[in-house]
Design an enzyme around this catalytic site. Structure first.
Site, mmCIF file in Angstrom:
data_model
loop_
_atom_site.group_PDB
_atom_site.id
_atom_site.type_symbol
_atom_site.label_atom_id
_atom_site.label_comp_id
_atom_site.label_asym_id
_atom_site.label_seq_id
_atom_site.Cartn_x
_atom_site.Cartn_y
_atom_site.Cartn_z
ATOM 1 N N CYS A 118 0.894 -1.395 0.165
ATOM 2 C CA CYS A 118 0.002 0.069 0.146
ATOM 3 C C CYS A 118 0.706 1.401 0.014
ATOM 4 C CB CYS A 118 -0.805 0.213 1.141
ATOM 5 S SG CYS A 118 -2.315 -1.408 1.236
ATOM 6 N N HIS A 251 -3.147 7.382 2.481
ATOM 7 C CA HIS A 251 -3.592 6.137 1.912
ATOM 8 C C HIS A 251 -5.086 5.815 2.509
ATOM 9 C CE1 HIS A 251 -3.772 2.013 1.088
ATOM 10 N NE2 HIS A 251 -3.733 1.868 2.209
ATOM 11 N N ASN A 281 -10.010 0.034 0.225
ATOM 12 C CA ASN A 281 -8.606 0.030 0.258
ATOM 13 C C ASN A 281 -8.181 -0.561 -1.134
ATOM 14 O OD1 ASN A 281 -5.850 -0.225 0.559
ATOM 15 N ND2 ASN A 281 -5.962 -0.944 2.613
#
Length: 324
Positions: A118, A251, A281
């Site tokens: 990520c 993020h 996500n």
């Protein structure tokens, strides 16, 4: 040294939108209980995009790249560097970056993948910035693209509600005007077990666990602490105070993490870009997807300072401070 300036951005999402209600019904058929209220209250996620079986990571990356190139106004042939961040590549090799290069119909530019989960896009952006500032590239295509739905255990309520698929891309070009002002990357490999997919291929067989596994509490605590320190560090490098940042693009993993970071950095909610409710996500794609959404709707404008942050498995984290 030249600056690396963001001159274009683009994004791509699969056509299949899966709402929390739909996902809850699908999980209920397996005997797994969840609900829209349960998911939203813990994560802020309301829906996610899931790629069809015939849609590859390179397909989403290619679409985002095309849009970023069109937005930048350059000819694709000007690109002399392609860096693609992904943890869900099409193949073991060649790199997904090379596949996108082929789909773009260009050749000769360096092309490779970056794997930092990520944090991948922040890592890729920092790498491209270093190439440009050193004079080793003049025009870079930086992509974050994922089909994370392929490595999710859909029987694990703790993770399957969190992730989605998508891609985002930037075009960077060498410029005398300020662009990327400072970067900060970190990792702590001793924490690799709190977020990982431990499967691999050996002698033609999948060995180990091929699904994403996460210690949610450990990730939350580590993410907030690490990202706060990273933000302060990157701002110090650039010589600015965190509270003077115009936009924070973190993020998009969990709205609780995002809000906690905003408070610690002294940033009002109206200066934080949040798309986790729409995209869930999307790992390496989350930062460019959120940035592109805020840029295209007019929130992020020329001259503003934007803080981009990623955090993910490895354990990895990092920040990029950029003037648009």
């Amino acid at each position: 040294m030249p600056f690396s300036k963001i001159i274009g951005s683009g994004s791509a999402l699969p056509s299949n939108i899966v709402s929390n209600d739909v996902l809850s019904q699908q999980l209920a058929a397996k005997g797994i209980e969840t609900s829209d209220e349960w998911i939203v209250s813990r994560t802020g996620i309301k829906q996610r995009y899931i790629a069809a079986d015939d849609v590859k990571t390179s397909d989403l990356a290619f679409e985002a790249a095309q849009k970023a190139i069109a937005d930048s106004g350059i000819d694709a042939a000007e690109i002399d560097l392609i860096i693609l961040a992904t943890s869900t590549p099409d193949y073991i090799f060649p790199s997904t970056a090379c596949l996108v290069q082929s789909k773009l119909g260009i050749a000769g530019a360096a092309a490779f993948d970056v794997q930092a989960v990520c944090s991948g896009f922040v890592y890729a952006l920092t790498t491209a910035d270093s190439y440009i500032r050193a004079g080793n590239a003049k025009c870079a295509l930086v992509i974050g693209a994922e089909t994370f739905s392929r490595i999710i255990d859909w029987n694990d309520r703790g993770t399957c509600v969190l992730f989605g698929d998508g891609a985002g891309a930037f075009v960077l070009k060498a410029s005398d005007e300020p662009g990327i002002l400072a970067t900060q990357l970190n990792a702590d490999g001793s924490l690799h077990t709190i977020l990982h997919t431990a499967g691999g291929v050996q002698h033609g067989q999948v060995v180990g666990d091929p699904f994403l596994r996460m210690d949610g509490q450990a990730v939350f605590k580590t993410a907030v602490t690490s990202l706060e320190a990273s933000a302060l560090s990157v701002c110090a490098k650039a010589g600015i105070a965190p509270e003077t940042i115009d936009w924070f693009v973190p993020h998009q993993a969990n709205v609780r993490i995002i809000n906690s970071l905003g408070r610690k950095l002294g940033l009002d909610e109206d200066r934080i870009v949040v798309t986790v409710d729409k995209h869930a996500n999307t790992s390496a794609a989350s930062v460019p997807l959120a940035f592109d959404a805020a840029r295209k709707d007019g929130r992020i404008q020329a001259g503003q300072k934007v803080l981009l942050q990623g955090v993910g498995g490895g354990f990895t984290w990092g920040s990029v401070l950029v003037q648009i």
